[in-house]
Design an enzyme around this catalytic site. Structure first.
Site: not given
Length: 479
Positions: A328-329
């Site tokens: 996701h990051g």
């Protein structure tokens, strides 16, 4: 699905966006009028009329065109990824030596993960759907390495599997061994087209009528200013964002599954009422299910799963959830979010799960409370944090503190500010909250299965479709 920086749109799990990035994709998606009234009818006409042996070529070509509408360089990157994967899977099938095969598998993994990592975290723009089709292509290389499935017979066959436009931008992520036989041999039926069209309209209604409408409430709260809202309205805003996020992402997933049915495919379900869960483990088995299955089948189980003792199980779970956070990051909040979820899932695996399953009320409260507060670490779950992380260049901790005082007015003042504002907004949005609750109940699934093909249901779906079109045309829709 596209989100422009500076707009109040949410960013669901796995969506292609990160802070500070200028969007490179025009508003072309499954809920866009250009797609619904131009691209899709033209594509379906060609697809249905051409002989079956040419349909993979039409599907692959149409998917590249669809991707090209968003980003021409992105379409070229997609073509390149498919081409490299095709060559590597053919090599993996030809090689007999275990050592050579492991080396070529490592090359495939390094190539795809490297490309994804570069564009996701270093490049100035992000190709449409790269997070989803990268994982899809990895399943092909891994399944061929495992001898779980034959390699693709042609470049077009692999391209049709990986680039299929219904699932290109938002999933679901399909596994090679589950889907490739459908690519090779599928049957289009009137029943499948009819059911797929019905499911697509339901997904469109979830997105346009429920998600977009309820999402306006959060936008209004932000516009008014956190200093001027009451505590009930602050909680209504948090609830509105949760509804918006679920029905936005679930709506797109339903549209993808419906489109797949129209094309002769059985795409996997991506949501199964996650807020019914009794544990965090169950919640993430029901939310973005195809991503969870990917990490289970291609990371957790190869690491040893739960077969090598408690200590190894704990380690494997934490690795998987750290990887989920990184997907996701790579900012610190995502890493902490992934590890925090991993910690609670480990606790549930060891002892907490039995307690939660034995006390359903406690389990539901535990999930709702924990998911809400872990949202402060991950900007997929809490509206204010997502606004800050994706729309403001600097984190405004003062505004965050104000919102906290509205949610928890223990220090006084919160509930006394405009005490009737929640009643005014409640009148406007109560019907949409109730609609979201109604279609989330177990009874809704039974009613759908029983009545979707009746005349009354067809009339209702027809009306829903044109209501959605009206809302898109009049600008009441967030792409």
């Amino acid at each position: 699905m596209t989100v422009a920086i500076g707009r109040p749109d949410p960013v669901p799990v796995g969506r292609e966006i990160r802070p500070g990035r200028v969007r490179r994709c025009a508003a072309v998606g499954l809920s866009d009028l250009n797609f619904i009234f131009r691209f899709l009818p033209a594509f379906l006409l060609v697809y249905f009329l051409c002989p079956a042996k040419y349909r993979n070529a039409v599907l692959f070509g149409g998917s590249i065109v669809f991707c090209g509408f968003c980003s021409l360089p992105g379409a070229l990157i997609l073509l390149g990824s498919v081409a490299v994967n095709y060559v590597l899977t053919r090599i993996l099938d030809c090689r007999k030596s275990p050592g050579w095969r492991k080396g070529w598998l490592a090359a495939a993994v390094l190539f795809h993960v490297g490309v994804l990592g570069y564009f996701k975290y270093m490049a100035p723009s992000l190709p449409p759907g790269i997070s989803f089709y990268t994982f899809t292509l990895l399943t092909a290389a891994i399944d061929v390495y495992r001898r779980a499935e034959r390699p693709p017979r042609s470049f077009l066959e692999l391209g049709a599997f990986a680039a299929m436009f219904p699932k290109l931008l938002s999933g679901p992520i399909t596994a090679y061994h589950d889907t490739i036989e459908q690519v090779r041999r599928r049957k289009i039926t009137a029943k499948g087209v009819e059911y797929g069209l019905s499911l697509m309209i339901v997904g469109l209604a979830f997105k346009v009528i429920i998600a977009d409408t309820v999402g306006i409430l959060w936008h209004d709260i932000r516009t008014v200013g956190f200093e001027s809202i009451s505590t009930p309205l602050a909680w209504m805003g948090a609830a509105a964002y949760s509804v918006q996020l679920l029905f936005d992402f679930q709506g797109y997933s339903l549209m993808a599954v419906g489109l797949g049915s129209m094309l002769g495919f059985r795409l996997p379900r991506n949501f199964d009422h996650p807020y019914r869960s009794l544990s965090v483990s169950e919640y993430y088995r029901r939310w973005h299910m195809s991503l969870g299955r990917w990490f289970r089948d291609y990371l957790y189980i190869p690491l040893g799963g739960s077969r090598r003792g408690a200590a190894r199980t704990v380690c494997n779970l934490l690795i998987v959830w750290l990887a989920t956070g990184i997907w996701h990051g790579v900012t610190l909040n995502f890493l902490i979010w992934g590890l925090a979820l991993g910690f609670f899932i480990v606790m549930e695996k060891l002892w907490l799960g039995k307690l939660l399953n034995g006390h359903p009320v406690v389990g539901h409260l535990y999930v709702w409370f924990l998911i809400f507060f872990l949202g402060f670490l991950s900007p997929e779950l809490f509206p204010f944090v997502i606004s800050l992380l994706f729309q403001l260049p600097v984190l405004d901790l003062g505004s965050l503190g104000i919102y906290f005082t509205r949610l928890f007015p223990f220090r006084g003042g919160g509930i006394a500010v405009n005490p009737r504002d929640w009643i005014i907004h409640g009148k406007n949005y109560l019907g949409f909250f109730l609609a979201a609750l109604a279609v989330s109940c177990p009874l809704a699934d039974s009613v759908w299965k029983r009545f979707w093909n009746t005349l009354g249901a067809k009339v209702l779906l027809f009306a829903l479709f044109w209501v959605c079109v009206y809302r898109i045309v009049t600008g009441l829709h967030n792409p």
